[in-house]
Design a protein around this motif. Structure first.
Motif, PDB file in Angstrom:
ATOM      1  N   GLU A 105       0.834  -1.201   0.000  1.00  0.00           N
ATOM      2  CA  GLU A 105       0.000   0.000   0.000  1.00  0.00           C
ATOM      3  C   GLU A 105       0.874   1.259   0.000  1.00  0.00           C
ATOM      4  N   THR A 106       1.937   1.230   0.779  1.00  0.00           N
ATOM      5  CA  THR A 106       2.838   2.387   0.868  1.00  0.00           C
ATOM      6  C   THR A 106       3.650   2.552  -0.415  1.00  0.00           C
ATOM      7  N   GLU A 107       4.052   1.443  -1.020  1.00  0.00           N
ATOM      8  CA  GLU A 107       4.788   1.522  -2.280  1.00  0.00           C
ATOM      9  C   GLU A 107       3.911   2.076  -3.397  1.00  0.00           C
ATOM     10  N   ASP A 108       2.612   1.768  -3.350  1.00  0.00           N
ATOM     11  CA  ASP A 108       1.686   2.262  -4.371  1.00  0.00           C
ATOM     12  C   ASP A 108       1.431   3.763  -4.227  1.00  0.00           C
ATOM     13  N   THR A 109       1.388   4.267  -2.997  1.00  0.00           N
ATOM     14  CA  THR A 109       1.143   5.695  -2.752  1.00  0.00           C
ATOM     15  C   THR A 109       2.168   6.209  -1.738  1.00  0.00           C
ATOM     16  N   ASP A 111       3.505   9.031  -1.200  1.00  0.00           N
ATOM     17  CA  ASP A 111       3.379  10.391  -0.677  1.00  0.00           C
ATOM     18  C   ASP A 111       2.185  10.552   0.260  1.00  0.00           C
ATOM     19  N   ASP A 112       1.535   9.464   0.623  1.00  0.00           N
ATOM     20  CA  ASP A 112       0.374   9.510   1.510  1.00  0.00           C
ATOM     21  C   ASP A 112       0.803   9.208   2.947  1.00  0.00           C
ATOM     22  N   CYS A 115      -0.697   6.050   4.670  1.00  0.00           N
ATOM     23  CA  CYS A 115      -0.073   4.755   4.375  1.00  0.00           C
ATOM     24  C   CYS A 115       1.173   4.555   5.234  1.00  0.00           C
TER      25      CYS A 115
END
Length: 155
Positions: A105-109, A111-112, A115
């Motif tokens: 999830e963190t790799e996909d986004t 800058d969030d 995450c």
């Protein structure tokens, strides 16, 4: 709540200790010989470092708690889906599975901050405290500009 009480009590004990050590350093300096002044100054360095460290940790905890409160208000806190042993400990395989999802999830986004917050929780559940702290610091840094805009003193 228990963790907050323990933190406050520990901080109070540390502040008392820093004051005690600082007063001993001042007494050594007042003694006036070259050796006691040098030793007194070196003793004063310890409380200064300790107060700085306590301040930085307190800021970190306050900011992480603010993120948790904001995420809770949004309904985005991670759900505790971990399998536990009969003794109440987190099952390692369960923690690893949740961690893998949070990492993706963190790799996909990347800058969030949300995450990164959830990744920090997953690291902590996997008992990897140094990485949990770094992930939480990243979440705080990503959230930073928005915090300034929405601060109570800002309007």
């Amino acid at each position: 709540m228990r963790a907050k009480i323990i933190y406050v009590v520990t901080a109070a004990v540390l502040v008392f200790y820093f004051g005690l050590v600082g007063s001993r350093g001042l007494l050594l300096i007042r003694h006036g010989t070259l050796l006691t002044v040098a030793f007194g100054v070196s003793v004063l360095v310890l409380p200064v470092i300790g107060v700085w460290f306590l301040w930085k940790n307190t800021q970190f905890v306050r900011r992480a708690n603010a993120l948790a409160a904001e995420l809770e208000a949004e309904g985005g806190l991670p759900v505790d889906e971990l399998v536990r042993t009969p003794a109440g400990r987190i099952d390692r395989d369960s923690a690893d599975a949740v961690f893998a999802r949070r990492r993706e999830e963190t790799e996909d986004t990347p800058d969030d901050w949300r995450c990164w917050f959830r990744l920090a929780v997953a690291y902590q559940d996997a008992r990897d405290t140094p990485r949990a702290r770094k992930a939480m610091q990243r979440a705080i840094a990503l959230h930073g500009p928005r915090r300034a805009e929405s601060s109570p003193s800002g309007g």
